[in-house]
Design a protein around this motif. Structure first.
Motif, PDB file in Angstrom:
ATOM      1  N   GLY A 157       0.944  -1.237  -0.092  1.00 35.99           N
ATOM      2  CA  GLY A 157      -0.021   0.103  -0.243  1.00 35.99           C
ATOM      3  C   GLY A 157       0.800   1.265   0.047  1.00 35.99           C
ATOM      4  O   GLY A 157       0.209   2.424  -0.163  1.00 35.99           O
ATOM      5  N   GLY A 158       2.111   1.047   0.352  1.00 42.93           N
ATOM      6  CA  GLY A 158       3.239   2.379   0.050  1.00 42.93           C
ATOM      7  C   GLY A 158       2.640   3.539   1.173  1.00 42.93           C
ATOM      8  O   GLY A 158       2.227   3.278   2.176  1.00 42.93           O
ATOM      9  N   VAL A 159       2.630   4.694   0.417  1.00 47.46           N
ATOM     10  CA  VAL A 159       2.672   5.746   1.411  1.00 47.46           C
ATOM     11  C   VAL A 159       1.110   6.150   1.615  1.00 47.46           C
ATOM     12  O   VAL A 159       1.054   7.136   2.063  1.00 47.46           O
ATOM     13  CB  VAL A 159       3.191   7.119   0.646  1.00 47.46           C
ATOM     14  CG1 VAL A 159       4.858   6.866   0.633  1.00 47.46           C
ATOM     15  CG2 VAL A 159       2.973   7.255  -0.890  1.00 47.46           C
ATOM     16  N   ALA A 160       0.086   5.308   1.142  1.00 46.60           N
ATOM     17  CA  ALA A 160      -1.098   5.455   1.811  1.00 46.60           C
ATOM     18  C   ALA A 160      -1.526   5.271   3.005  1.00 46.60           C
ATOM     19  O   ALA A 160      -2.502   5.025   3.443  1.00 46.60           O
ATOM     20  CB  ALA A 160      -1.996   4.897   0.531  1.00 46.60           C
ATOM     21  N   ASN A 161      -0.274   4.721   3.942  1.00 46.25           N
ATOM     22  CA  ASN A 161      -0.519   4.542   5.295  1.00 46.25           C
ATOM     23  C   ASN A 161      -1.466   3.280   5.327  1.00 46.25           C
ATOM     24  O   ASN A 161      -2.110   3.097   6.310  1.00 46.25           O
ATOM     25  CB  ASN A 161      -1.351   5.576   5.703  1.00 46.25           C
ATOM     26  CG  ASN A 161      -0.520   6.380   6.887  1.00 46.25           C
ATOM     27  OD1 ASN A 161       0.333   5.678   7.194  1.00 46.25           O
ATOM     28  ND2 ASN A 161      -1.104   7.228   7.422  1.00 46.25           N
ATOM     29  N   THR A 162      -1.321   2.262   4.426  1.00 43.97           N
ATOM     30  CA  THR A 162      -2.525   1.305   4.400  1.00 43.97           C
ATOM     31  C   THR A 162      -2.272   0.225   5.371  1.00 43.97           C
ATOM     32  O   THR A 162      -3.408  -0.211   5.820  1.00 43.97           O
ATOM     33  CB  THR A 162      -2.532   0.741   2.763  1.00 43.97           C
ATOM     34  OG1 THR A 162      -2.664   1.811   1.824  1.00 43.97           O
ATOM     35  CG2 THR A 162      -3.905   0.101   2.862  1.00 43.97           C
ATOM     36  N   THR A 163      -1.090  -0.125   5.489  1.00 44.97           N
ATOM     37  CA  THR A 163      -0.691  -1.308   6.403  1.00 44.97           C
ATOM     38  C   THR A 163      -0.061  -0.863   7.441  1.00 44.97           C
ATOM     39  O   THR A 163       1.012   0.025   7.274  1.00 44.97           O
ATOM     40  CB  THR A 163      -0.152  -2.596   5.624  1.00 44.97           C
ATOM     41  OG1 THR A 163      -1.200  -2.765   4.633  1.00 44.97           O
ATOM     42  CG2 THR A 163       0.211  -3.381   6.283  1.00 44.97           C
TER      43      THR A 163
END
Lengths: 775, 330
Positions: free
Chosen positions: A435-441
């Motif tokens: 998820g990268g920089v979308a803070n997803t995980t």
């Protein structure tokens, strides 16, 4: 006589010579074809069909011509030669006549004094379409009773069927695994959209400056459509922003020339990104059914496979892609019993043709998925299973061809397997997580997986094609220094071919100053910058031409000096190693120029019934290990590391080799997890880089690369084509790693979040196989 | 592109008056969405009134403890504002998960809220689309709709709203300040956006010529513990398949208050009120989170190819709440 130590010039074969275009491209100063400009030039624009399948009742350009600033509006009726072009056979109209067969097919072109005027003129062209049902399913297109899209094709909608039979096609095995796999339509996604400038010439011909992959094949198709002799259609290569197969077919070439000849003004055409999606062919979507049989020790007994490639509306290079998928479709393995059938089919989907990997990509995803499935069934380590069946030098292909140079398949697998595994992800840095920089995980539910893939690719053109390149090498003395100029029609698409030519000339002649002239049709054909072939074939031609120049120089020197000399490190040297003269001394004002047409070893057609034959001239191999972290709750994948091992025979330019491996692996990653042209009922639903996703720097991990140099005695410097193999094996390695992390079957690429983790996601219905006619 | 006039607005009043008086006029902010639509033929205004330089570029405290965000504050500036980062981290996270650095550098707050759907049929003028051409039909219903709505859609439109920022603002209960010829009005963001019903051509309740001048954030202390999660096909520069903005206030293992909004699932940013109700007073456990998510998603009506969004939204809600409550309870 001097015996001073001789200096070896820098930038020879084996050096990472600096590319002349590198700094310009990084600074944004490189002149691409879209930057071309001429005084008084007009701008061309193309009217395209909005329908994937329709009959054209009428086309009326009158209103376009009345718009001030419009100089021409042309239709098929204005094509002076035969209104057909095509790489394999000429089945594609320059401008549509009575039928359009895909969405985006060119129908009319205009030239105006401003690009916006040209676009407005397109809006004024009235086309009366009778919309027809599109044929959009390749399997249904093969079936009895399907509407025939090209009545002149003897196989109905089947453009080509390649069958390969080896050993006992009915052989039975102790362990059998079957699988059905699908590959979505991938775009080459080059950076520089189609563009060029056509300039009318006083002799009634035209000069075309264009970004392409093969100047001479463009020239012959353009001349044919214009009704001009080839010598009146002169092409010069303009700056190419990537190709990957997408520039093998014509796009705006004939259109710009038509408009220039009609208006007697230079005409520039530049596609935008959206138009570019309709301006070139794509990678064939594929349906692949495999049955692998093995003994209980994991030794392959048989492979049976059926592959259906959706060729779209026109032939493009589909017949050659079919042959590649078939002949390479068993993978780099020794299999005694093979039954392979591969079909390329016409539909009303976007035309498909060349893309890096060329048929080998689709097959590799399927056969490597099968090898993992077989390993699981046998309870074997997947690398061990592959090594046990790995092809080696001396192995026989399913076509009966003996692999007669290095085939270090097992070694490549061992190398990627034995690399240390990367450390666990840092849960505090979102860039390292799915998820990268979308803070997803935050690291919850993140599971690591490791997977492997190995692939095989042919290098250069196959099946008896007269595959050659031409090089003209000139040696003269300028300002007291020897200078070499190399002239070929070989296309620099960004791979570093200009530098390779310089390196070869420096190596052969020992002269530092080497100029590579602009590629154009003023010299003989170099063949295409595709099939991983240019270092091999044009490299071979430059080497051979340099050798001829060297021989001529030495003969001249022998006459002048009265004794036998050789050329060593740019000096004329006697048998005892003493320098007898400099090149400048011997040559004076004379010029030595030699032109050579160079061919690799011949290849041969496949037997139409059994698929037997020495169809390929060289094979190339790469293996990947992929390490992924998967958020199994959200279905997100982070490729943590890609390790690759590839044999390149000889690394002519090691840095460029790494560039090819990195870039090819990234393109394979894109196919594995995100890249797909969404085609619904024959229409493209995501023709932009906002909606067609390609990997960014956040998606592409660091790579660990081993480059092997096992010389091929048949190839110049022992080199082996580099560009395609890394694209082939990275996709199955990544998908295998995702399977290892998730336990999901994952039979289709690209794999998307919906395919990985989420119960309740709709699976794609798979139609049952209709009876297929044989051609 | 259709020819149009361009005017640089002198002040709010004249800009509003000009656009209101001309049915074919539109406001222009940074143009990161509208200019694309001009090129594609999706929008064909005959006059663009440029409001990007109007003096709404401040982030200021409000009397009641809230914060006012000016309409022309750039997305990049808003995302790094210290007050926003400290008091409303979900706003910052939502902005940074959207678009690209280049786009965020120019895109405005109001422009972000007013961006239009990324539905491929909305953007393709050769296809029917009720949002673009009312009454022409919805191509996505039977066509490509993997990215489309699972909640609140109608047979007239199944598009989703593309903004990330608007999802965070919906969770917070922000209020949009609007200027029109009849004067100013305040619209809670939850009421700004519409469900498609039978008029999907209207994304919002704004009248033609009304201009957003600011967005007010309420004080909402619990928003200091908030975040935004976005699930998408690529790790950057992609629209949400599903996103969740959430803030939670937990005391001794019990949820005292909570805010949840979903993106990528509906025609508007979706305030998850049922989930919120289910959570208030509930234990801060995965089971409770899952039950709350399922309560919200019980009304989901997925299309043929986007059923995956239901479990994806559920899992994302659970993961987001788990992260927030774990952070809160050391």
């Amino acid at each position: 006589m001097s015996t001073a130590t001789r200096e070896t010039v820098a930038g020879r074969v084996g050096d990472s010579a600096v590319r002349p275009d590198a700094a310009l491209k990084v600074r944004g100063e490189f002149a691409y074809s879209s930057d071309l400009f001429a005084d008084d030039m007009l701008w061309g624009a193309t009217l395209r069909s909005p329908h994937p399948h329709a009959r054209i009742r009428s086309i009326d350009v009158t209103a376009a011509l009345t718009l001030p600033g419009v100089y021409a509006a042309l239709t098929h009726a204005d094509v002076p030669g035969e209104n057909r072009y095509g790489l394999d056979h000429r089945d594609q109209p320059v401008l549509a006549e009575d039928v359009v067969r895909y969405q985006g097919e060119p129908v009319a072109v205009v030239a105006a004094d401003h690009p916006e005027t040209a676009r407005r003129a397109l809006d004024r062209i009235a086309v009366d379409y009778q919309v027809l049902d599109p044929v959009v399913d390749a399997e249904l297109a093969m079936a009895e009773g399907a509407p025939v899209l090209h009545p002149e094709c003897p196989g109905g909608n089947v453009l080509r069927h390649v069958r390969i039979r080896r050993g006992d096609p009915e052989a039975t095995a102790e362990v059998v695994v079957t699988g059905e796999y699908r590959v979505g339509m991938q775009d080459q996604a080059f950076l520089g959209p189609e563009s060029g400038l056509a300039v009318p010439a006083e002799d009634g011909g035209v000069d075309l400056h264009v970004a392409t992959q093969w100047l001479h094949v463009d020239q012959s198709q353009v001349a044919h459509a214009l009704g001009l002799p080839p010598e009146k259609v002169r092409l010069t290569l303009a700056g190419v922003g990537g190709a990957f197969g997408a520039r093998e077919d014509l796009s705006m070439q004939v259109h710009a020339c038509l408009l220039a000849l009609r208006t007697r003004r230079p005409v520039k055409m530049v596609y935008g990104r959206e138009e570019s999606f309709f301006g070139h062919v794509h990678r064939h979507p594929a349906l692949l059914r495999y049955e692998h049989g093995a003994d209980r020790h994991g030794r392959l007994v048989s492979v049976r496979a059926e592959i259906v490639l959706d060729g779209g509306a026109y032939a493009s290079s589909t017949p050659a892609v079919v042959a590649n998928a078939a002949t390479l479709g068993i993978g780099p393995y020794q299999v005694p019993n093979v039954r392979m059938d591969c079909w390329g089919v016409y539909t009303n989907n976007p035309p498909c043709g060349a893309m890096r990997g060329f048929g080998a990509v689709q097959a590799c995803f399927a056969y490597e998925s099968q090898m993992d499935k077989l390993a699981e069934r046998l309870g074997m380590d997947p690398v061990e299973l592959r090594i046990r069946n790995a092809m080696r030098e001396g192995s026989t292909m399913p076509t009966g061809q003996v692999v007669d140079s290095a085939a270090p398949v097992a070694e490549l697998l061992r190398r990627v397997r034995d690399k240390p595994l990367p450390p666990p992800a840092d849960p505090t840095d979102p860039r390292d997580l799915p998820g990268g920089v979308a803070n997803t995980t935050r690291g919850d539910g993140v599971v690591r997986g490791v997977g492997y893939g190995v692939g095989i690719k042919n290098v250069a053109f196959s099946e008896g094609f007269d595959d050659y390149s031409t090089a003209r090498v000139r040696l003269e003395v300028l300002g007291g220094e020897p200078v070499v100029s190399v002239h070929t029609a070989a296309v620099e698409v960004g791979q570093g071919l200009v530098t390779v030519q310089q390196q070869i000339a420096r190596t052969e002649l020992g002269i530092a100053r080497v100029t590579v002239l602009p590629a154009d049709t003023g010299v003989g054909s170099a063949g295409s910058s595709s099939a991983s072939r240019q270092s091999y074939v044009t490299g071979g031609a430059v080497k051979a031409a340099c050798e001829r120049v060297r021989d001529t120089l030495c003969a001249l020197a022998a006459t002048r000096l009265g004794r036998e000399v050789g050329l060593v490190d740019g000096k004329l040297v006697t048998a005892d190693g003493a320098v007898a003269a400099s090149i400048a001394d011997v040559l004076g004002d004379e010029v030595i120029e030699r032109t050579v047409e160079w061919r690799h070893r011949p290849t041969f057609p496949l037997d139409p019934l059994t698929g037997q034959g020495n169809a390929h001239t060289q094979y190339a191999f790469a293996a990947h290990r992929a390490v992924v972290d998967v958020d199994v709750e959200l279905g997100l994948v982070k490729v943590v590391e890609l390790a690759c091992a590839q044999d390149v025979g000889r690394a002519i330019n090691p840095q460029a080799v790494l560039g090819q491996i990195h870039g090819g692996s990234a393109q394979g990653l894109g196919l594995a997890v995100m890249e797909e042209i969404q085609v619904v009922d024959g229409t493209v639903r995501n023709p932009s880089f906002t909606d067609y996703l390609i990997p960014t720097i956040v998606d592409m991990p660091p790579m660990v690369v081993d480059v092997l140099e096992l010389a091929d005695p048949h190839a110049p410097y022992g080199l082996r084509g580099v560009g395609e193999p890394p694209t082939i094996s990275s996709t199955p390695a990544i998908v295998a790693a995702i399977r290892a992390a998730t336990g999901r079957a994952l039979t289709r690429v690209p794999v998307r979040p919906d395919d990985i983790a989420l119960a309740g996601s709709a699976s794609r219905p798979v139609p049952s196989r209709p009876e297929v006619p044989c051609d | 592109m259709i020819p149009f006039d361009y005017q640089r607005a002198e002040d709010t009043r004249s800009a509003v008056a000009t656009v209101t008086a001309r049915p074919g006029a539109a406001f222009l902010g940074a143009g990161t969405n509208l200019v694309d639509h001009l090129k594609l033929g999706v929008a064909a205004p005959d006059l663009l009134v440029d409001v990007s330089h109007l003096p709404f570029d401040m982030i200021e405290p409000l009397a009641g403890g809230g914060v006012r965000i000016g309409a022309t504050v750039r997305n990049s500036d808003l995302a790094v504002d210290p007050v926003i980062r400290q008091r409303y981290p979900m706003v910052s996270a939502a902005l940074l998960s959207g678009a690209s650095g280049q786009l965020r550098n120019v895109a405005t707050t109001a422009g972000n809220l007013m961006q239009r759907t990324r539905c491929p049929y909305f953007q393709d003028v050769t296809t029917p689309c009720n949002k673009r051409r009312p009454g022409s039909g919805c191509s996505a219903l039977e066509g490509y709709h993997r990215d489309h709505a699972i909640l609140g859609a109608s047979r007239h439109c199944v598009a989703v709203h593309p903004s990330d920022l608007a999802v965070a603002l919906t969770a917070l209960g922000a209020v949009v300040q609007v200027e029109g010829v009849k004067g100013a009005r305040s619209i809670p963001i939850i009421d700004l956006y519409r469900l498609p019903d039978d008029a999907p051509q209207h994304d919002t309740v704004l009248e033609h010529g009304e201009l957003i001048t600011a967005v007010d954030l309420p004080a909402l202390p619990m928003a200091t513990r908030s975040t935004y999660r976005k699930v998408r096909d690529r790790a950057s520069y992609a629209f949400a398949l599903v996103s969740v903005a959430a803030a939670v206030d937990v005391e001794r293992g019990t949820v005292r208050d909570v805010r949840v909004a979903l993106g990528g699932v509906a025609h508007k940013p979706w305030r998850a009120r049922r989930a919120e109700e289910a959570l208030r007073g509930a234990p801060a456990t995965d089971d409770a989170f899952r039950a709350a998510a399922e309560a919200e998603l019980a009304g989901a009506r997925p299309l043929r190819d986007n059923a995956f969004k239901v479990p994806m939204a559920r899992n994302t809600i659970v993961a987001t709440l788990r992260e927030l409550t774990r952070r809160e309870e050391p």
